[in-house]
Scaffold this motif. Structure first.
Motif, PDB file in Angstrom:
ATOM      1  N   GLU A 132      65.727 -14.759  13.999  1.00  0.00           N
ATOM      2  CA  GLU A 132      65.207 -15.696  13.010  1.00  0.00           C
ATOM      3  C   GLU A 132      63.781 -16.151  13.322  1.00  0.00           C
ATOM      4  O   GLU A 132      62.951 -16.237  12.415  1.00  0.00           O
ATOM      5  CB  GLU A 132      66.138 -16.899  12.907  1.00  0.00           C
ATOM      6  CG  GLU A 132      67.552 -16.535  12.427  1.00  0.00           C
ATOM      7  CD  GLU A 132      68.465 -17.744  12.377  1.00  0.00           C
ATOM      8  OE1 GLU A 132      67.964 -18.888  12.501  1.00  0.00           O
ATOM      9  OE2 GLU A 132      69.683 -17.554  12.231  1.00  0.00           O
ATOM     10  N   GLU A 133      63.489 -16.468  14.598  1.00  0.00           N
ATOM     11  CA  GLU A 133      62.161 -16.987  14.940  1.00  0.00           C
ATOM     12  C   GLU A 133      61.153 -15.872  15.205  1.00  0.00           C
ATOM     13  O   GLU A 133      60.085 -15.832  14.594  1.00  0.00           O
ATOM     14  CB  GLU A 133      62.263 -17.896  16.165  1.00  0.00           C
ATOM     15  CG  GLU A 133      63.026 -19.184  15.935  1.00  0.00           C
ATOM     16  CD  GLU A 133      63.062 -20.053  17.185  1.00  0.00           C
ATOM     17  OE1 GLU A 133      62.347 -19.721  18.172  1.00  0.00           O
ATOM     18  OE2 GLU A 133      63.794 -21.052  17.190  1.00  0.00           O
ATOM     19  N   LEU A 192      64.051  -8.010  15.681  1.00  0.00           N
ATOM     20  CA  LEU A 192      64.992  -7.080  15.063  1.00  0.00           C
ATOM     21  C   LEU A 192      65.773  -7.818  14.002  1.00  0.00           C
ATOM     22  O   LEU A 192      65.764  -9.057  13.950  1.00  0.00           O
ATOM     23  CB  LEU A 192      65.924  -6.464  16.101  1.00  0.00           C
ATOM     24  CG  LEU A 192      67.009  -7.340  16.758  1.00  0.00           C
ATOM     25  CD1 LEU A 192      67.969  -6.465  17.563  1.00  0.00           C
ATOM     26  CD2 LEU A 192      66.428  -8.412  17.661  1.00  0.00           C
ATOM     27  N   GLY A 193      66.448  -7.048  13.120  1.00  0.00           N
ATOM     28  CA  GLY A 193      67.162  -7.642  12.001  1.00  0.00           C
ATOM     29  C   GLY A 193      68.644  -7.818  12.271  1.00  0.00           C
ATOM     30  O   GLY A 193      69.173  -7.453  13.327  1.00  0.00           O
ATOM     31  N   GLU A 194      69.301  -8.387  11.250  1.00  0.00           N
ATOM     32  CA  GLU A 194      70.724  -8.706  11.357  1.00  0.00           C
ATOM     33  C   GLU A 194      71.572  -7.478  11.670  1.00  0.00           C
ATOM     34  O   GLU A 194      72.427  -7.493  12.572  1.00  0.00           O
ATOM     35  CB  GLU A 194      71.190  -9.324  10.031  1.00  0.00           C
ATOM     36  CG  GLU A 194      72.533 -10.001  10.104  1.00  0.00           C
ATOM     37  CD  GLU A 194      72.410 -11.400  10.668  1.00  0.00           C
ATOM     38  OE1 GLU A 194      73.420 -11.880  11.193  1.00  0.00           O
ATOM     39  OE2 GLU A 194      71.322 -11.993  10.597  1.00  0.00           O
ATOM     40  N   TRP A 219      65.699  -3.525  26.282  1.00  0.00           N
ATOM     41  CA  TRP A 219      65.462  -2.073  26.330  1.00  0.00           C
ATOM     42  C   TRP A 219      64.928  -1.559  25.002  1.00  0.00           C
ATOM     43  O   TRP A 219      64.005  -0.742  24.968  1.00  0.00           O
ATOM     44  CB  TRP A 219      66.768  -1.373  26.696  1.00  0.00           C
ATOM     45  CG  TRP A 219      66.775   0.112  26.461  1.00  0.00           C
ATOM     46  CD1 TRP A 219      66.225   1.080  27.245  1.00  0.00           C
ATOM     47  CD2 TRP A 219      67.391   0.792  25.361  1.00  0.00           C
ATOM     48  NE1 TRP A 219      66.453   2.328  26.706  1.00  0.00           N
ATOM     49  CE2 TRP A 219      67.163   2.173  25.547  1.00  0.00           C
ATOM     50  CE3 TRP A 219      68.106   0.373  24.247  1.00  0.00           C
ATOM     51  CZ2 TRP A 219      67.631   3.132  24.645  1.00  0.00           C
ATOM     52  CZ3 TRP A 219      68.574   1.327  23.358  1.00  0.00           C
ATOM     53  CH2 TRP A 219      68.333   2.686  23.558  1.00  0.00           C
ATOM     54  N   LEU A 220      65.469  -2.036  23.888  1.00  0.00           N
ATOM     55  CA  LEU A 220      64.978  -1.636  22.574  1.00  0.00           C
ATOM     56  C   LEU A 220      63.494  -1.972  22.423  1.00  0.00           C
ATOM     57  O   LEU A 220      62.718  -1.168  21.890  1.00  0.00           O
ATOM     58  CB  LEU A 220      65.763  -2.359  21.476  1.00  0.00           C
ATOM     59  CG  LEU A 220      67.044  -1.730  20.940  1.00  0.00           C
ATOM     60  CD1 LEU A 220      67.676  -2.650  19.901  1.00  0.00           C
ATOM     61  CD2 LEU A 220      66.791  -0.360  20.337  1.00  0.00           C
ATOM     62  N   MET A 221      63.109  -3.138  22.907  1.00  0.00           N
ATOM     63  CA  MET A 221      61.743  -3.611  22.694  1.00  0.00           C
ATOM     64  C   MET A 221      60.747  -2.994  23.676  1.00  0.00           C
ATOM     65  O   MET A 221      59.635  -2.630  23.294  1.00  0.00           O
ATOM     66  CB  MET A 221      61.699  -5.139  22.814  1.00  0.00           C
ATOM     67  CG  MET A 221      62.487  -5.889  21.743  1.00  0.00           C
ATOM     68  SD  MET A 221      61.838  -5.636  20.074  1.00  0.00           S
ATOM     69  CE  MET A 221      60.219  -6.367  20.225  1.00  0.00           C
ATOM     70  N   THR A 253      61.323  -6.668  10.168  1.00  0.00           N
ATOM     71  CA  THR A 253      61.195  -7.042  11.568  1.00  0.00           C
ATOM     72  C   THR A 253      60.234  -6.099  12.292  1.00  0.00           C
ATOM     73  O   THR A 253      59.802  -5.082  11.755  1.00  0.00           O
ATOM     74  CB  THR A 253      62.563  -7.008  12.258  1.00  0.00           C
ATOM     75  OG1 THR A 253      63.055  -5.659  12.267  1.00  0.00           O
ATOM     76  CG2 THR A 253      63.550  -7.910  11.546  1.00  0.00           C
ATOM     77  N   LEU A 254      59.930  -6.452  13.544  1.00  0.00           N
ATOM     78  CA  LEU A 254      58.988  -5.659  14.335  1.00  0.00           C
ATOM     79  C   LEU A 254      59.532  -4.267  14.648  1.00  0.00           C
ATOM     80  O   LEU A 254      58.783  -3.290  14.652  1.00  0.00           O
ATOM     81  CB  LEU A 254      58.645  -6.399  15.634  1.00  0.00           C
ATOM     82  CG  LEU A 254      57.969  -7.764  15.471  1.00  0.00           C
ATOM     83  CD1 LEU A 254      57.701  -8.396  16.822  1.00  0.00           C
ATOM     84  CD2 LEU A 254      56.658  -7.622  14.698  1.00  0.00           C
ATOM     85  N   LEU A 255      60.828  -4.166  14.920  1.00  0.00           N
ATOM     86  CA  LEU A 255      61.419  -2.859  15.198  1.00  0.00           C
ATOM     87  C   LEU A 255      61.605  -2.047  13.924  1.00  0.00           C
ATOM     88  O   LEU A 255      61.583  -0.811  13.963  1.00  0.00           O
ATOM     89  CB  LEU A 255      62.773  -3.024  15.902  1.00  0.00           C
ATOM     90  CG  LEU A 255      62.731  -3.235  17.416  1.00  0.00           C
ATOM     91  CD1 LEU A 255      64.125  -3.560  17.936  1.00  0.00           C
ATOM     92  CD2 LEU A 255      62.174  -2.023  18.131  1.00  0.00           C
TER      93      LEU A 255
END
Length: 452
Positions: free
Chosen positions: A40-41, A45-47, A74-76, A204-206
């Motif tokens: 949210e902030e 990444l998304g829901e 790890w994703l980021m 989102t960023l991802l």
């Protein structure tokens, strides 16, 4: 809200440090905290991607909130990002539990400290009962799930069937039920919606794409899994070779390594297994002390499973051999933490690239649903077990693994404080930290006139 710029590793480290310091309230609260900050902030990444990662972590043995932090780290930011996220998630708890373990070992029998933990036990019992109700209301959606929960409770409470066997059986039932197309085994993973705001992955960023570093690379998977497997098991093997299997450090390393592999279902379910083995089989600590340790874990940041550090501390403290007891306890606590959390990195780094390809897999979801139903029964057993030891001074063996209370040994003040704590968490929805603090103060107040 618009997407911001992609965070550097240093910026992400500050976010993970903030999450680690604020991660009170058990796995549900910690997952909600990560959702609020990261989805949210920060819009990292998304829901959908958040829930996909959470589904995988819910299927793993060990603390799902900590493993979710490793997964998203790890994703980021690749492997280093995952290591930083995981370490910062547990570091505040390691420091806090170790400090409290020293206080407990030195002054635990002193009147004020004993009174404080008398109050904490009642609060912990109320919080575990709340966990049974909360998880049960989400997981037990049909007769099949209720049946799995009841069978799980009876299996462990009456027959003493090992917790790992119960969980693995439930997962197999869910898997077979999904393969057979049974309606009861369709649906989500049992954790429910974690946030009120729905953030689309595309915003989102991802984004919706799969980052290059998350694609399956078998050579990388073998290297990283070999590294973490060695970091985890080589120290365990050395302890067995140098000290022998009967040494307390070897027993700690062996037991908590097994726990890291077989304990599915979240923190409270893991604690049921630890309590059963550490108290009844190894004799490292008494039932009341297990409750004291859980009170420490409930009131400090980090995963609830950090209570295992207290268990290892007390076990090594009492079987210190030639070492000074407090040094032995410190080493035992740190060893427990190492073998508990090192495998968490292995599960994520080895499995996450493959799981990223399995969006909306119904078989995994069904296995998780059945496991979550079984966990309700296991946590109910934990609540009953805690309740018997909080409220009654004496228990007597009945049949099989069943123990019944000696009614004349009921502690009226413990019963009254437990009722007050239950009303506070169930009726007035007070936070766990508030209830724990209030009950601790109540224990001290009862001590002053000599009532306890």
């Amino acid at each position: 809200m618009q997407k911001g710029s992609y965070p550097t590793l240093a910026e992400a480290t500050r976010i993970w440090a903030r999450i680690g310091l604020l991660s009170f309230g058990g796995p549900a609260g910690q997952i909600a905290l990560m959702h609020r900050i990261l989805v949210e902030e920060q819009r990292w990444l998304g829901e959908k991607r958040f829930l996909h990662a959470l589904n995988y972590c819910m299927l793993l043995p060990g603390p799902e909130a900590m493993q979710l932090a490793v997964y998203i780290g790890w994703l980021m930011h690749r492997t280093l990002g995952g290591i930083i996220a995981g370490l910062l998630f547990v570091l505040p708890g390691i420091v806090a539990i170790m400090a409290l373990s020293w206080v407990y070992a030195i002054w635990g029998d002193a009147g004020p400290v004993e009174a404080l933990f008398f109050g904490l036990k009642a609060a912990v019992l109320a919080i575990v009962v709340q966990a049974v109700i909360r998880i049960g209301s989400r997981a037990l959606k049909n007769g099949a799930m209720i049946g799995i929960a009841v069978a799980s409770f009876l299996a462990i409470f009456v027959f003493g069937i090992p917790f790992p066997l119960i969980i693995l059986t439930a997962g197999l039932i869910g898997f077979l039920g999904a393969r057979a197309g049974l309606p009861a085994f369709r649906g989500g993973g049992g954790h429910g919606k974690v946030g009120a705001r729905q953030v689309a992955d595309a915003d989102t960023l991802l984004g919706e794409e799969t980052p290059e570093h998350t694609r399956v690379n078998r050579a990388w998977a073998m290297r990283i899994s070999g590294t973490f497997l060695a970091l985890w098991l080589v120290p365990v093997a050395l302890l067995f070779l140098l000290l022998g299997p009967q040494n307390v450090f070897s027993q700690i390393a062996g037991f908590f390594s097994v726990m890291a592999v077989v304990t599915f279902g979240g923190a409270y379910a893991v604690l049921a297994y630890v309590a059963q083995e550490a108290v009844q089989n190894f004799g490292w600590l008494a039932p009341g002390e297990m409750l004291d340790g859980l009170g420490m874990a409930e009131t400090t940041p980090g995963p609830l499973i950090m209570v295992t550090q207290f268990v290892g501390f007390m076990g090594a403290l009492r079987e210190a051999g030639a070492l000074p007891p407090l040094l032995a306890g410190t080493l035992g606590g740190l060893l427990t933490t190492w073998v508990t959390f090192a495998p968490c990195f292995l599960w994520i780094f080895l499995g996450a690239p493959f799981i990223e390809r399995l969006r909306d897999n119904q078989t995994l979801s069904a296995a998780l649903t059945a496991i979550t139903a079984a966990v309700v029964g296991v946590i109910a057993n934990l609540a009953v077990w805690f309740g018997l030891h909080v409220l009654f001074a004496q228990l007597r063996p009945a049949v099989l693994a069943l123990e019944l209370p000696v009614l004349s040994s009921l502690d009226p003040w413990a019963a009254l404080l437990t009722v007050v704590a239950l009303v506070a968490v169930l009726r007035f929805k007070l936070s766990p930290v508030t209830v724990l603090a209030g009950c601790a103060v109540a224990g001290l107040m009862l001590r002053l006139p000599g009532l306890i």
